[in-house]
Design a protein around this motif. Sequence first.
Motif, mmCIF file in Angstrom:
data_model
loop_
_atom_site.group_PDB
_atom_site.id
_atom_site.type_symbol
_atom_site.label_atom_id
_atom_site.label_comp_id
_atom_site.label_asym_id
_atom_site.label_seq_id
_atom_site.Cartn_x
_atom_site.Cartn_y
_atom_site.Cartn_z
ATOM 1 N N LEU A 30 0.821 -1.216 0.000
ATOM 2 C CA LEU A 30 0.000 0.000 0.000
ATOM 3 C C LEU A 30 0.855 1.266 0.000
ATOM 4 O O LEU A 30 0.332 2.367 -0.140
ATOM 5 C CB LEU A 30 -0.924 0.015 1.222
ATOM 6 C CG LEU A 30 -1.901 -1.155 1.330
ATOM 7 C CD1 LEU A 30 -2.661 -1.092 2.642
ATOM 8 C CD2 LEU A 30 -2.861 -1.155 0.163
ATOM 9 N N ALA A 31 2.166 1.092 0.158
ATOM 10 C CA ALA A 31 3.057 2.254 0.243
ATOM 11 C C ALA A 31 3.463 2.731 -1.147
ATOM 12 O O ALA A 31 3.359 1.999 -2.134
ATOM 13 C CB ALA A 31 4.294 1.895 1.059
ATOM 14 N N GLY A 32 3.934 3.967 -1.230
ATOM 15 C CA GLY A 32 4.415 4.513 -2.488
ATOM 16 C C GLY A 32 5.640 3.762 -2.972
ATOM 17 O O GLY A 32 6.676 3.763 -2.309
ATOM 18 N N HIS A 33 5.535 3.105 -4.106
ATOM 19 C CA HIS A 33 6.613 2.274 -4.641
ATOM 20 C C HIS A 33 6.243 1.957 -6.086
ATOM 21 O O HIS A 33 5.057 1.814 -6.409
ATOM 22 C CB HIS A 33 6.731 0.984 -3.821
ATOM 23 C CG HIS A 33 7.915 0.143 -4.165
ATOM 24 N ND1 HIS A 33 7.944 -0.702 -5.260
ATOM 25 C CD2 HIS A 33 9.119 -0.004 -3.544
ATOM 26 C CE1 HIS A 33 9.117 -1.319 -5.293
ATOM 27 N NE2 HIS A 33 9.846 -0.921 -4.272
ATOM 28 N N PRO A 34 7.209 1.836 -7.011
ATOM 29 C CA PRO A 34 6.862 1.523 -8.401
ATOM 30 C C PRO A 34 6.034 0.249 -8.547
ATOM 31 O O PRO A 34 5.063 0.216 -9.317
ATOM 32 C CB PRO A 34 8.231 1.373 -9.081
ATOM 33 C CG PRO A 34 9.162 2.176 -8.252
ATOM 34 C CD PRO A 34 8.671 2.052 -6.848
ATOM 35 N N ALA A 35 6.393 -0.800 -7.796
ATOM 36 C CA ALA A 35 5.681 -2.069 -7.918
ATOM 37 C C ALA A 35 4.254 -1.979 -7.381
ATOM 38 O O ALA A 35 3.322 -2.553 -7.957
ATOM 39 C CB ALA A 35 6.448 -3.181 -7.195
ATOM 40 N N SER A 36 4.054 -1.258 -6.277
ATOM 41 C CA SER A 36 2.699 -1.120 -5.744
ATOM 42 C C SER A 36 1.850 -0.238 -6.652
ATOM 43 O O SER A 36 0.641 -0.471 -6.816
ATOM 44 C CB SER A 36 2.722 -0.564 -4.312
ATOM 45 O OG SER A 36 3.446 0.638 -4.236
ATOM 46 N N ALA A 37 2.463 0.782 -7.285
ATOM 47 C CA ALA A 37 1.727 1.611 -8.241
ATOM 48 C C ALA A 37 1.268 0.768 -9.430
ATOM 49 O O ALA A 37 0.111 0.865 -9.874
ATOM 50 C CB ALA A 37 2.602 2.765 -8.721
ATOM 51 N N TYR A 38 2.165 -0.069 -9.954
ATOM 52 C CA TYR A 38 1.822 -0.957 -11.072
ATOM 53 C C TYR A 38 0.717 -1.929 -10.659
ATOM 54 O O TYR A 38 -0.241 -2.141 -11.413
ATOM 55 C CB TYR A 38 3.074 -1.711 -11.491
ATOM 56 C CG TYR A 38 2.886 -2.703 -12.613
ATOM 57 C CD1 TYR A 38 2.676 -2.278 -13.917
ATOM 58 C CD2 TYR A 38 2.941 -4.073 -12.374
ATOM 59 C CE1 TYR A 38 2.508 -3.188 -14.956
ATOM 60 C CE2 TYR A 38 2.778 -4.987 -13.391
ATOM 61 C CZ TYR A 38 2.565 -4.546 -14.683
ATOM 62 O OH TYR A 38 2.399 -5.452 -15.709
ATOM 63 N N PHE A 39 0.830 -2.488 -9.459
ATOM 64 C CA PHE A 39 -0.172 -3.430 -8.961
ATOM 65 C C PHE A 39 -1.553 -2.786 -8.874
ATOM 66 O O PHE A 39 -2.538 -3.323 -9.397
ATOM 67 C CB PHE A 39 0.250 -3.948 -7.581
ATOM 68 C CG PHE A 39 -0.800 -4.779 -6.887
ATOM 69 C CD1 PHE A 39 -0.986 -6.111 -7.214
ATOM 70 C CD2 PHE A 39 -1.610 -4.215 -5.906
ATOM 71 C CE1 PHE A 39 -1.957 -6.871 -6.588
ATOM 72 C CE2 PHE A 39 -2.580 -4.972 -5.266
ATOM 73 C CZ PHE A 39 -2.755 -6.308 -5.600
ATOM 74 N N TRP A 40 -1.639 -1.611 -8.251
ATOM 75 C CA TRP A 40 -2.949 -0.982 -8.070
ATOM 76 C C TRP A 40 -3.514 -0.424 -9.370
ATOM 77 O O TRP A 40 -4.732 -0.308 -9.523
ATOM 78 C CB TRP A 40 -2.871 0.094 -6.981
ATOM 79 C CG TRP A 40 -2.797 -0.539 -5.621
ATOM 80 C CD1 TRP A 40 -1.709 -0.653 -4.822
ATOM 81 C CD2 TRP A 40 -3.863 -1.208 -4.941
ATOM 82 N NE1 TRP A 40 -2.028 -1.349 -3.682
ATOM 83 C CE2 TRP A 40 -3.340 -1.698 -3.726
ATOM 84 C CE3 TRP A 40 -5.206 -1.433 -5.238
ATOM 85 C CZ2 TRP A 40 -4.118 -2.403 -2.808
ATOM 86 C CZ3 TRP A 40 -5.985 -2.138 -4.327
ATOM 87 C CH2 TRP A 40 -5.435 -2.612 -3.131
ATOM 88 N N GLY A 41 -2.644 -0.106 -10.329
ATOM 89 C CA GLY A 41 -3.143 0.243 -11.658
ATOM 90 C C GLY A 41 -3.876 -0.930 -12.279
ATOM 91 O O GLY A 41 -4.957 -0.779 -12.851
ATOM 92 N N HIS A 42 -3.284 -2.130 -12.157
ATOM 93 C CA HIS A 42 -3.933 -3.340 -12.658
ATOM 94 C C HIS A 42 -5.244 -3.602 -11.926
ATOM 95 O O HIS A 42 -6.261 -3.946 -12.538
ATOM 96 C CB HIS A 42 -2.999 -4.542 -12.488
ATOM 97 C CG HIS A 42 -2.245 -4.906 -13.732
ATOM 98 N ND1 HIS A 42 -2.790 -5.661 -14.736
ATOM 99 C CD2 HIS A 42 -0.982 -4.614 -14.122
ATOM 100 C CE1 HIS A 42 -1.889 -5.828 -15.698
ATOM 101 N NE2 HIS A 42 -0.785 -5.191 -15.348
ATOM 102 N N VAL A 43 -5.221 -3.480 -10.602
ATOM 103 C CA VAL A 43 -6.421 -3.752 -9.813
ATOM 104 C C VAL A 43 -7.552 -2.820 -10.229
ATOM 105 O O VAL A 43 -8.697 -3.246 -10.423
ATOM 106 C CB VAL A 43 -6.141 -3.612 -8.305
ATOM 107 C CG1 VAL A 43 -7.440 -3.736 -7.506
ATOM 108 C CG2 VAL A 43 -5.151 -4.684 -7.841
ATOM 109 N N ALA A 44 -7.235 -1.545 -10.387
ATOM 110 C CA ALA A 44 -8.265 -0.588 -10.792
ATOM 111 C C ALA A 44 -8.773 -0.875 -12.192
ATOM 112 O O ALA A 44 -9.972 -0.753 -12.472
ATOM 113 C CB ALA A 44 -7.710 0.844 -10.716
ATOM 114 N N GLY A 45 -7.867 -1.270 -13.092
ATOM 115 C CA GLY A 45 -8.262 -1.481 -14.482
ATOM 116 C C GLY A 45 -9.026 -2.754 -14.728
ATOM 117 O O GLY A 45 -9.935 -2.789 -15.566
ATOM 118 N N SER A 46 -8.678 -3.840 -14.022
ATOM 119 C CA SER A 46 -9.322 -5.124 -14.310
ATOM 120 C C SER A 46 -9.578 -5.943 -13.051
ATOM 121 O O SER A 46 -9.549 -7.174 -13.087
ATOM 122 C CB SER A 46 -8.441 -5.951 -15.265
ATOM 123 O OG SER A 46 -7.167 -6.207 -14.681
#
Length: 245
Positions: A30-46
């Motif tokens: 849940l913290a600011g990090h490139p991998a968590s940003a990529y993960f939550w982008g996927h979660v939001a998109g699909s």
Amino acid sequence: MSDAGAPTEVADADDATDSPAEIELPTDPLAGHPASAYFWGHVAGSGDVSDAGIEVVANDEESAQVLAAVAGGDLEHDTTTRDYAHDTSITRTEDEYTLTIDSDNGNESGLLGRSGALGLPVDGRGNYRFGAFSEYDRELLRGLLEGCGTICFKSSSGTVGISFVHDDRALLECVQELIDDCPIETPYDELSETSSGGYWFGVDDAVALEFGTWLYEDCEQTGLFAPSRRRKLERSLEQAKAYDE
């Protein structure tokens, strides 16, 4: 769940002779990090978030493995046939990799260390809050594109098409705001309704090449991308260049 903060390796099946990328994992998904940003982008998109857990669908095995490395959970592979978002008279068959993270997935404190879905970057109305990932807009946008975006070569005009499609109008408006803040000046269309009842918008064809190149620039260094999606972008760009010649 993978050990937080430890590097993991994910191989691209089409690049078996190359060393697989080492992925730096966040200590907290849940913290600011490139991998968590990529993960939550996927979660939001699909994906979908509820008190019961998180479910996110990817069409690329390597990227699905990355998502699982970031937040744990169980992966299942299936094949599905669905209507094309812009034209329901057209269907397409795709591989689907579904990552499921249960609220009690080996974590006594609940879902990803939170007592419920409201502790995640999703508010009570289901809207996503991406403030924690503001320094990693490229990874967040890449996850969103791979979650709810399309890339194609338009043979009628010899251009590359990049668009975002989703049932949630507010999410697409958020995507547009992220595009506004990216370093590439990227005009886009107004939101339109799809024949399936959702919404979509497309990036201006004139800047699709530059925007797409920026979006996947240096992605191999982090491993935070879907190899099949990047290959599709590269093929489309090559077709567009050949068309100009």
